[in-house]
Scaffold this motif. Structure first.
Motif, mmCIF file in Angstrom:
data_model
loop_
_atom_site.group_PDB
_atom_site.id
_atom_site.type_symbol
_atom_site.label_atom_id
_atom_site.label_comp_id
_atom_site.label_asym_id
_atom_site.label_seq_id
_atom_site.Cartn_x
_atom_site.Cartn_y
_atom_site.Cartn_z
ATOM 1 N N ASP A 30 3.270 0.950 11.016
ATOM 2 C CA ASP A 30 2.183 0.981 11.111
ATOM 3 C C ASP A 30 1.645 2.017 10.227
ATOM 4 O O ASP A 30 2.614 3.130 9.778
ATOM 5 C CB ASP A 30 1.793 1.588 12.514
ATOM 6 C CG ASP A 30 1.954 0.379 13.619
ATOM 7 O OD1 ASP A 30 1.456 -0.780 13.832
ATOM 8 O OD2 ASP A 30 2.914 0.629 14.402
ATOM 9 N N VAL A 31 0.376 2.000 9.696
ATOM 10 C CA VAL A 31 0.119 3.230 8.706
ATOM 11 C C VAL A 31 0.164 4.368 9.571
ATOM 12 O O VAL A 31 -0.318 4.707 10.666
ATOM 13 C CB VAL A 31 -1.482 2.793 8.247
ATOM 14 C CG1 VAL A 31 -2.069 4.080 7.495
ATOM 15 C CG2 VAL A 31 -1.512 1.592 7.846
ATOM 16 N N GLY A 32 0.614 5.583 8.959
ATOM 17 C CA GLY A 32 0.723 6.888 9.270
ATOM 18 C C GLY A 32 2.114 7.182 10.058
ATOM 19 O O GLY A 32 2.310 7.978 10.750
ATOM 20 N N THR A 33 2.979 6.058 9.997
ATOM 21 C CA THR A 33 4.249 6.184 10.708
ATOM 22 C C THR A 33 4.915 7.366 10.035
ATOM 23 O O THR A 33 5.139 7.779 8.643
ATOM 24 C CB THR A 33 5.224 4.934 10.105
ATOM 25 O OG1 THR A 33 4.591 3.991 10.877
ATOM 26 C CG2 THR A 33 6.586 5.064 10.708
ATOM 27 N N SER A 53 5.722 5.922 3.845
ATOM 28 C CA SER A 53 4.529 5.080 3.296
ATOM 29 C C SER A 53 5.303 3.778 2.937
ATOM 30 O O SER A 53 6.274 3.811 2.668
ATOM 31 C CB SER A 53 3.816 5.633 2.222
ATOM 32 O OG SER A 53 3.196 6.905 2.633
ATOM 33 N N ASP A 54 4.512 2.478 2.690
ATOM 34 C CA ASP A 54 4.951 1.478 2.095
ATOM 35 C C ASP A 54 4.974 1.490 0.798
ATOM 36 O O ASP A 54 4.117 2.383 -0.014
ATOM 37 C CB ASP A 54 3.902 0.233 2.291
ATOM 38 C CG ASP A 54 3.560 -0.253 3.677
ATOM 39 O OD1 ASP A 54 4.910 -0.145 4.396
ATOM 40 O OD2 ASP A 54 2.815 -0.696 4.142
ATOM 41 N N ARG A 55 6.169 1.160 -0.106
ATOM 42 C CA ARG A 55 6.359 1.416 -1.371
ATOM 43 C C ARG A 55 7.642 0.624 -1.911
ATOM 44 O O ARG A 55 8.729 0.359 -1.052
ATOM 45 C CB ARG A 55 6.684 2.864 -1.561
ATOM 46 C CG ARG A 55 8.012 3.535 -1.241
ATOM 47 C CD ARG A 55 8.005 5.083 -1.313
ATOM 48 N NE ARG A 55 9.068 5.585 -0.878
ATOM 49 C CZ ARG A 55 9.499 5.887 0.100
ATOM 50 N NH1 ARG A 55 8.696 5.513 1.154
ATOM 51 N NH2 ARG A 55 10.786 6.592 0.582
ATOM 52 N N PRO A 69 5.668 0.834 -8.743
ATOM 53 C CA PRO A 69 4.996 -0.085 -8.947
ATOM 54 C C PRO A 69 4.272 -0.548 -7.824
ATOM 55 O O PRO A 69 2.970 -1.088 -7.714
ATOM 56 C CB PRO A 69 5.831 -1.225 -9.665
ATOM 57 C CG PRO A 69 7.208 -0.929 -9.072
ATOM 58 C CD PRO A 69 7.216 0.745 -9.030
ATOM 59 N N TYR A 70 4.803 -0.405 -6.464
ATOM 60 C CA TYR A 70 3.898 -0.774 -5.093
ATOM 61 C C TYR A 70 4.133 0.363 -4.362
ATOM 62 O O TYR A 70 4.997 0.763 -4.222
ATOM 63 C CB TYR A 70 5.120 -1.989 -4.540
ATOM 64 C CG TYR A 70 4.421 -2.322 -3.451
ATOM 65 C CD1 TYR A 70 3.451 -3.120 -3.327
ATOM 66 C CD2 TYR A 70 5.261 -2.019 -2.138
ATOM 67 C CE1 TYR A 70 2.609 -3.436 -1.856
ATOM 68 C CE2 TYR A 70 4.675 -2.405 -1.007
ATOM 69 C CZ TYR A 70 3.525 -3.164 -0.970
ATOM 70 O OH TYR A 70 3.034 -3.501 0.297
ATOM 71 N N HIS A 71 2.706 0.869 -4.226
ATOM 72 C CA HIS A 71 2.596 1.781 -3.166
ATOM 73 C C HIS A 71 1.157 1.677 -2.439
ATOM 74 O O HIS A 71 0.261 1.065 -2.826
ATOM 75 C CB HIS A 71 2.752 3.050 -3.986
ATOM 76 C CG HIS A 71 1.752 3.279 -5.159
ATOM 77 N ND1 HIS A 71 0.555 3.830 -4.892
ATOM 78 C CD2 HIS A 71 1.808 2.904 -6.304
ATOM 79 C CE1 HIS A 71 -0.215 3.738 -6.121
ATOM 80 N NE2 HIS A 71 0.576 3.095 -7.147
ATOM 81 N N ASP A 72 1.174 2.412 -1.423
ATOM 82 C CA ASP A 72 -0.261 2.739 -0.750
ATOM 83 C C ASP A 72 -1.068 3.879 -1.486
ATOM 84 O O ASP A 72 -0.405 4.439 -2.542
ATOM 85 C CB ASP A 72 -0.197 3.087 0.639
ATOM 86 C CG ASP A 72 0.540 4.321 0.967
ATOM 87 O OD1 ASP A 72 0.858 4.985 0.075
ATOM 88 O OD2 ASP A 72 1.003 4.342 2.180
ATOM 89 N N ARG A 73 -2.313 3.931 -0.945
ATOM 90 C CA ARG A 73 -3.153 4.817 -1.678
ATOM 91 C C ARG A 73 -2.495 6.475 -1.819
ATOM 92 O O ARG A 73 -3.354 7.280 -2.649
ATOM 93 C CB ARG A 73 -4.576 4.963 -1.283
ATOM 94 C CG ARG A 73 -4.561 5.079 0.059
ATOM 95 C CD ARG A 73 -6.029 5.064 0.621
ATOM 96 N NE ARG A 73 -6.140 5.558 1.915
ATOM 97 C CZ ARG A 73 -6.115 4.979 3.157
ATOM 98 N NH1 ARG A 73 -5.745 3.763 3.074
ATOM 99 N NH2 ARG A 73 -6.320 5.505 4.178
ATOM 100 N N SER A 74 -1.796 6.832 -0.752
ATOM 101 C CA SER A 74 -1.357 7.974 -0.658
ATOM 102 C C SER A 74 -0.254 8.506 -2.083
ATOM 103 O O SER A 74 0.094 9.660 -1.966
ATOM 104 C CB SER A 74 -0.881 8.446 0.601
ATOM 105 O OG SER A 74 0.532 7.582 0.825
ATOM 106 N N LEU A 75 0.188 7.609 -2.646
ATOM 107 C CA LEU A 75 1.185 7.791 -3.787
ATOM 108 C C LEU A 75 0.521 7.764 -5.037
ATOM 109 O O LEU A 75 -0.084 6.754 -5.152
ATOM 110 C CB LEU A 75 2.525 6.946 -3.348
ATOM 111 C CG LEU A 75 3.258 7.119 -2.151
ATOM 112 C CD1 LEU A 75 4.228 6.115 -1.750
ATOM 113 C CD2 LEU A 75 3.634 8.412 -1.937
ATOM 114 N N GLN A 76 1.299 8.340 -5.956
ATOM 115 C CA GLN A 76 1.014 7.786 -7.555
ATOM 116 C C GLN A 76 1.787 6.854 -7.937
ATOM 117 O O GLN A 76 2.928 6.320 -7.336
ATOM 118 C CB GLN A 76 1.121 9.358 -8.358
ATOM 119 C CG GLN A 76 0.382 10.410 -7.850
ATOM 120 C CD GLN A 76 -0.854 10.292 -8.015
ATOM 121 O OE1 GLN A 76 -1.185 9.711 -9.380
ATOM 122 N NE2 GLN A 76 -1.929 11.209 -7.680
#
Length: 393
Positions: free
Chosen positions: A43-46, A59-61, A256-263
């Motif tokens: 879940d988002v925020g895990t 985060s997803d990445r 290359p693959y990440h959610d909006r919280s990562l650069q």
């Protein structure tokens, strides 16, 4: 040298020990690693909450990158470890040299034992031929009523004893040739005739020259001294465990693959200074252990020096005894031959008994065997003296 397994094993261990120098020196060079990580959260925020003082979000990445670690200084601990490894490698090389000397000693002694056994066999065969000749002569004389059957019986007993001596001598030759093959590192028996060896030069009047050579050339003494240096350097390294360690760190990569919280990528550099404060006595115990081992190694060097001196002196006394025996056994052979000649003459003239002649024959054979044994005993003991002095390296 090419076939002896002990020699080959010692050479391999020397090469193995040399690799530990590379292992110790690796601490001077940077460590670079590549990482790839992929994460899918439930879940988002895990986040993780247990097992840490603070919570950490996940985060997803998918990311990949590298990291670098370089030692700046550990105040000489790695240098001391390299020095210890280098001294240990030197000790192993010296042990390989010692093994080479031991192989040479074993082969030479086995070679001389074969030569000695061959000489004893030749003496036994000569005695056998002589006693059978006398037995045949006495048998012919007894048939002509010129000698008694008692003389014939005595002669036949001695001839049988000579036959038995030849059988035993042949067995000893076979055993010594098998021992020579083992010393040479081959499973095939040595059947070729062996070349005779000339006697070495005159033995020096005392052991002092050999003692000086032993202190400079004995491989086991060099090995134990190198082991003492290795232990001393390791004690220095253990002492420096309590010193600070400074490292520089770097990391960089892409996400290359990440959610909006990562650069989309990352890079960082920094340093880490580690100052040991309290280790529960671990470092102090390791330091004390290493220092005690270094002190023990120093005593080992002193003890081996005493043993080397004793070995050289004992080997010199034994070689000197064997050298002086050469002249005595030469005179003994000449005297026994003369005694046999006189006993034979007395017996032929009817003035001596068969017992007197038989005793003279036994003494002559014994003197021949003793002389052969003395020659090869001196060669063996001179070889042992050369080994004790470190001259077979």
């Amino acid at each position: 040298m090419a076939n002896q397994p002990r020699m080959l094993a010692a050479q391999l261990r020397a090469r193995e020990s040399a690799q530990r120098i590379r292992e110790a020196r690796s601490g001077f060079f940077p460590t670079v690693g590549f990482n790839a990580t992929g994460v899918r959260v439930a879940d988002v925020g895990t986040s993780t909450a247990a097992g840490a003082l603070t919570t950490s979000s996940i985060s997803d990445r998918f990311a990949y990158g590298g990291n670098l670690t370089q030692l700046v200084t550990d105040f000489g601990r790695t240098s001391a470890l390299v020095g210890s490894a280098r001294s240990t490698a030197e000790a192993q090389n010296d042990l390989a040299t010692l093994t080479r000397a031991q192989v040479r000693l074993n082969v030479r002694n086995a070679y001389f034992r074969v030569l000695g056994a061959d000489a004893v066999l030749r003496a036994a065969q000569a005695a056998q031929a002589n006693r059978h000749l006398i037995a045949r002569q006495l048998t012919a004389l007894a048939q002509s009523q010129l000698r008694s059957t008692v003389d014939v019986n005595f002669a036949e007993v001695l001839a049988s004893e000579a036959d038995l001596a030849v059988v035993r001598a042949q067995s000893v030759v076979a055993q010594q040739r098998a021992a020579l093959a083992t010393a040479m590192g081959t499973s095939q028996s040595i059947t070729s005739p062996l070349v005779e060896v000339e006697l070495p030069e005159t033995l020096p009047l005392d052991a002092e020259s050999f003692l000086k050579q032993a202190q400079a050339k004995r491989a086991d003494l060099s090995a134990v001294e190198a082991q003492q240096r290795a232990a001393s350097q390791f004690a220095t390294a253990e002492k420096r465990l309590s010193y600070p360690t400074l490292n520089v760190l770097g990391a960089a990569g892409q996400v290359p693959y990440h959610d909006r919280s990562l650069q989309g990528d990352y890079a960082a550099a920094g340093f880490n200074l580690n100052i040991p404060i309290f280790t529960g006595g671990l470092f102090a115990g390791r330091r004390a252990e290493a220092e005690l081992e270094a002190s023990a190694r120093t005593r080992d060097v002193q003890q081996l020096k005493l043993q080397v001196s004793e070995e050289v002196r004992d080997s010199w006394y034994q070689a000197d005894e064997a050298y002086k025996s050469l002249d005595v056994t030469t005179r003994l052979v000449a005297q026994s031959k003369e005694a046999l000649r006189l006993a034979q003459a007395r017996y032929d003239a009817g003035l001596g008994s068969i017992v007197e002649l038989n005793e003279a024959q036994l003494n002559e054979t014994s003197a021949e065997i003793t002389a052969a044994d003395a020659t090869y005993t001196y060669l063996s003991r001179r070889t042992e003296l050369d080994y004790a002095a470190g001259l077979l390296n």
